[in-house]
Every structure is written in structure tokens, then in C-alpha cells.
Write a protein that holds these residues in place. Sequence first.
Motif, PDB file in Angstrom:
ATOM      1  N   GLY A  86      11.089  29.333 -59.140  1.00 35.97           N
ATOM      2  CA  GLY A  86      10.451  30.189 -58.145  1.00 35.97           C
ATOM      3  C   GLY A  86       9.274  30.952 -58.716  1.00 35.97           C
ATOM      4  N   LEU A  87       9.409  31.410 -59.964  1.00 34.78           N
ATOM      5  CA  LEU A  87       8.339  32.166 -60.611  1.00 34.78           C
ATOM      6  C   LEU A  87       7.103  31.295 -60.819  1.00 34.78           C
ATOM      7  CD1 LEU A  87       7.213  34.625 -62.140  1.00 34.78           C
ATOM      8  CD2 LEU A  87       8.344  33.742 -64.198  1.00 34.78           C
ATOM      9  N   VAL A  88       7.296  30.080 -61.303  1.00 35.51           N
ATOM     10  CA  VAL A  88       6.162  29.177 -61.529  1.00 35.51           C
ATOM     11  C   VAL A  88       5.427  28.915 -60.207  1.00 35.51           C
ATOM     12  CG1 VAL A  88       5.514  26.824 -62.185  1.00 35.51           C
ATOM     13  CG2 VAL A  88       7.137  28.101 -63.581  1.00 35.51           C
ATOM     14  N   VAL A  89       6.185  28.647 -59.157  1.00 38.18           N
ATOM     15  CA  VAL A  89       5.576  28.375 -57.847  1.00 38.18           C
ATOM     16  C   VAL A  89       4.855  29.615 -57.321  1.00 38.18           C
ATOM     17  CG1 VAL A  89       6.075  27.797 -55.438  1.00 38.18           C
ATOM     18  CG2 VAL A  89       7.230  26.561 -57.282  1.00 38.18           C
ATOM     19  N   ALA A  90       5.523  30.776 -57.411  1.00 37.08           N
ATOM     20  CA  ALA A  90       4.912  32.021 -56.911  1.00 37.08           C
ATOM     21  C   ALA A  90       3.662  32.377 -57.687  1.00 37.08           C
ATOM     22  CB  ALA A  90       5.929  33.162 -56.984  1.00 37.08           C
ATOM     23  N   LEU A  91       3.700  32.202 -59.008  1.00 38.87           N
ATOM     24  CA  LEU A  91       2.532  32.504 -59.834  1.00 38.87           C
ATOM     25  C   LEU A  91       1.372  31.574 -59.498  1.00 38.87           C
ATOM     26  CD1 LEU A  91       1.550  34.313 -62.150  1.00 38.87           C
ATOM     27  CD2 LEU A  91       2.390  32.597 -63.757  1.00 38.87           C
ATOM     28  N   PHE A  92       1.677  30.298 -59.316  1.00 39.81           N
ATOM     29  CA  PHE A  92       0.642  29.329 -58.952  1.00 39.81           C
ATOM     30  C   PHE A  92      -0.009  29.700 -57.623  1.00 39.81           C
ATOM     31  CE2 PHE A  92      -0.634  25.499 -56.662  1.00 39.81           C
ATOM     32  CZ  PHE A  92      -1.514  24.916 -57.556  1.00 39.81           C
ATOM     33  N   VAL A  93       0.800  30.021 -56.616  1.00 38.74           N
ATOM     34  CA  VAL A  93       0.264  30.365 -55.295  1.00 38.74           C
ATOM     35  C   VAL A  93      -0.531  31.665 -55.358  1.00 38.74           C
ATOM     36  CG1 VAL A  93       0.870  30.946 -52.907  1.00 38.74           C
ATOM     37  CG2 VAL A  93       2.079  29.106 -54.089  1.00 38.74           C
ATOM     38  N   THR A  94      -0.027  32.647 -56.123  1.00 40.18           N
ATOM     39  CA  THR A  94      -0.744  33.923 -56.253  1.00 40.18           C
ATOM     40  C   THR A  94      -2.142  33.704 -56.802  1.00 40.18           C
ATOM     41  OG1 THR A  94       1.328  35.124 -56.658  1.00 40.18           O
ATOM     42  CG2 THR A  94      -0.714  36.219 -57.295  1.00 40.18           C
TER      43      THR A  94
END
Length: 460
Positions: free
Chosen positions: A251-259
Motif C-alpha cells: 500500500g505504501l509503494v502504491v500510495a507514494l507512487f500516486v502521490t
Amino acid sequence: MNAAWQRLTLTRFVAPQWTRSSVMWRLKGLLKQWRQSSVLLAWGNEIAVALLSLVFMIAPFVPNGLTGMMIAACAAFWVLLTLSDDVLNPYRISPVHLVLGLFWVVAIAATALSPVKLAAATGLAKLTLYLFVFLIGERVLRSQRWRTLLVTIYLLTALVVTVEGWRQQIFGVEALATWNDPESTYAEALRVFSFLGNPNLLGAYLLPTIPLGICALFVWKRWGPKLLAAVMLFMNGACLYWTGSRGAWIGLVVALFVTLLLLLYWLLPRLPPFWRIWSFPIVFGGLAAIAIIGFVGVEPLRDRIMSIFAGREDSSNNYRINVWASVRKMIRAYPVLGIGPGNNAFNAIYPLYQLPGYSALSAYSIYLELLVEVGVVGFSCFLWFLLVLLHRGWAALQQLRDRPNQDVFWLIAALATVVGMLAHGAVDTVWYRPEIATLWWFMVALITSYATRPTEPLAS
């Protein structure tokens, strides 16, 4: 094709046309004369913010029942505010409200037809309370002042939770359960859980702090708050890593990428020509390099990541795979409207389908859990809700991109958090715990608060 997409996403929805034919909407303003003489309700939004703040401040530290009581207080106050509203603003009803209302109606039908009606009724009551977190949150988050205040309260509360996680990492703590595969090289690794009692739950709780912390660097104006945001990012990121929660890491990798993707998209017109061309390759190439160095150079991280792809050779993976097999049998048995919402209904039906030795309190995937609880009909409504929500958020971001508006950053963080939580939810169901569910509906409310302009519906 464009017309079909607009109908699917309710792009051309106009609230006044709906409200003129809505019986429930006519109740709005029923007590407005009483409100005019009420000293208490003159501070209605301030009280609503205080109640919502208390929910975020106590959720990680108190029993779930007490959090539920605070959410019930928020629900009662939202009803009171709505019935006593002075000004009828039809644009407060957005497509997100309508699709969520449809999902709630489907959940009621699933409860009525459930094989365990009393258990499902408890789940329906919990779902209803969480929807009130969305409703009262969306009401107050239209104000930039309240947005920043509520986000700050959550971040400060999360910092307290993180400090306890750091204490556990530094001084050690006894695990409350067997969270690691006893046959793996990670078997003896410490996984922090802070006040939440479970490392996966802690990872999910801290996940929103990363997109919000990054965006706080832009929103908070003075150097002192910016330094605090940077400290929070470091401490929260380290604590999330120490949870060892693979789902939270995903979730962190995905959220960081989208951010970063949305931040660059918003900043692009304001950058010099060189950075307009090279900002994306430099930023994401740098992140890829850091990830590769971390994977190669940090053995515990590498082992934990590789365990994701170990299939049944990892005990946690094997456990989930067997639970998912049983859950698929439940879905086939109750395909249309499911067994009814809530973990009580799941716990009543799952033993009839479970494989020997693989008891479970949930489906370990929010998507499978939704299919079990509200069937294909409810799951379709949920996917429609996500489509409408993300479309409205993206349209709002596009509108704000063309303006010198610094209030866009919380929208970016909320969109990234929602996508990250959905990625984490694919392999876990901590999403249903009050500490996480309140954050999920807060993020939904934050996006929706941006997504409806006061004078016209959003353009496609």
C-alpha cells in the motif's frame, strides 16, 4: 462512448433535479426555526469538527466500543444539523452520496435476506455509523481551515502512536501472537505494533501519514511546521517499515507512487522547461534506484519481500490461500446478495465452509469480504462508488490545476491514500477495524469535499 462514460460516472448529475423529487431531502431544514434561537447550534460546524477530532484522537488508544459511541455522537449531531439547516444548498448532494446511498440500500437488502439476520444487523449498524463519519466529514471539510485542522490532528495523534512503536523497536517488546513464518529467516524479527496490538493494523493506520506528510510540506507555511512534517515523515516511515506488514508495504509503494505522480502533474505547468521534460524520469528513476539499493543491501527487507512471491512455502501465504478457497465456496453459495454485512455474519457462516485447521475472522481481502457480505450486487455498487469517487477527485484536481490554488495538496494526499489502502486491502481486512475504517471514510469525505463546486457540476 463519451456519453456512456458521463452517464456511468454521473458527470452531468445536477442536484436540484434530484432534490425536487426526493422525499427524504424535504426533511432538510425541518428544525431551522428552532436553530435560529439556539446558542449551541450557532457553533454547529465547530462542534462537528470537535466531535470528529475526538474520534481520531481516541481511536488508537481505546476499546472499539468507545470509538463506536463517539461515532454515534457524530451521527446524531449530523442529523440534528441537517434537520436544522438554515440554507438549503442542493449542491451538497453529489454523485458520491447517491452511489453510497445505493450501496447502503443493498446492504439493507442483504441483511434482510441473510441466513444470520441478527448477526448481519450488527454489521449493518457498524456500516451505517461509518457512513456517518463520511457525511459529517464531508460537511465540515469543505472549509480549508477545517481540512487542515483535522488532518493535523490525525498526524499528531499518529505521531504519538509512532513514538510508542519506536520505543518498542529500541527496547524490544514481546509479540502478542505468532506473526512470522517460524521456518523463515525472518522468524525472530521484531514487528512493532504500538498501541494497536497488531503490526498489520499499525501499518494500515500509518499508511495515510506518508501522503499526508508529504503534502503537509507544501501546505504548512512556516519553517517550524515544515520541519515537523519532515520529522513525522521519517518517524512514520521507519515505524511502518518496522511493522513488517507486507500488505502495508504494498500500500505504501502504491500510495507514494500516486502521490508523486499527482504532485508532478500539478506542478508541471509551473516548472521551467527542463524540469517539464525530465522531472518524471528523474524522480521515478531515483525512487527505483533507492528501491533496488534497499532490496539488494538490506537482507531482512529482501527476505520479507521475496516471501510475498513464495506462494504456499510461506506459512502466512498458505494460510491466506486456504482461507480464500473457503471464502470462494461461500461466495458461490450466496452469490447475489451475500450473507449480510459484518464480521459477526462472517464468523457465523465461515465455519461451515472452512478447511480443517484454518479458522478465520475475515476473508483476508476486502474484495472477497465484500463479495461474501453483499454479493455481486453490492460489490458492483462498491466498484461503481470507487469509479465515481476517483473520477470526481481527478476532475477536481484538473480544475484546481489551472488556478493559483494552494488548497489542492490535501486532495492529492487523499486520492493517493485511497488507492494505497485499496492496494493493501487486496491481501488483508484490517480496513474494517474502527482505527482504519474511520480514516478510510475520512479520506473519502476529503475527496468529496473538493469534488462538488457550489455553482455547477464538475466538467468531464
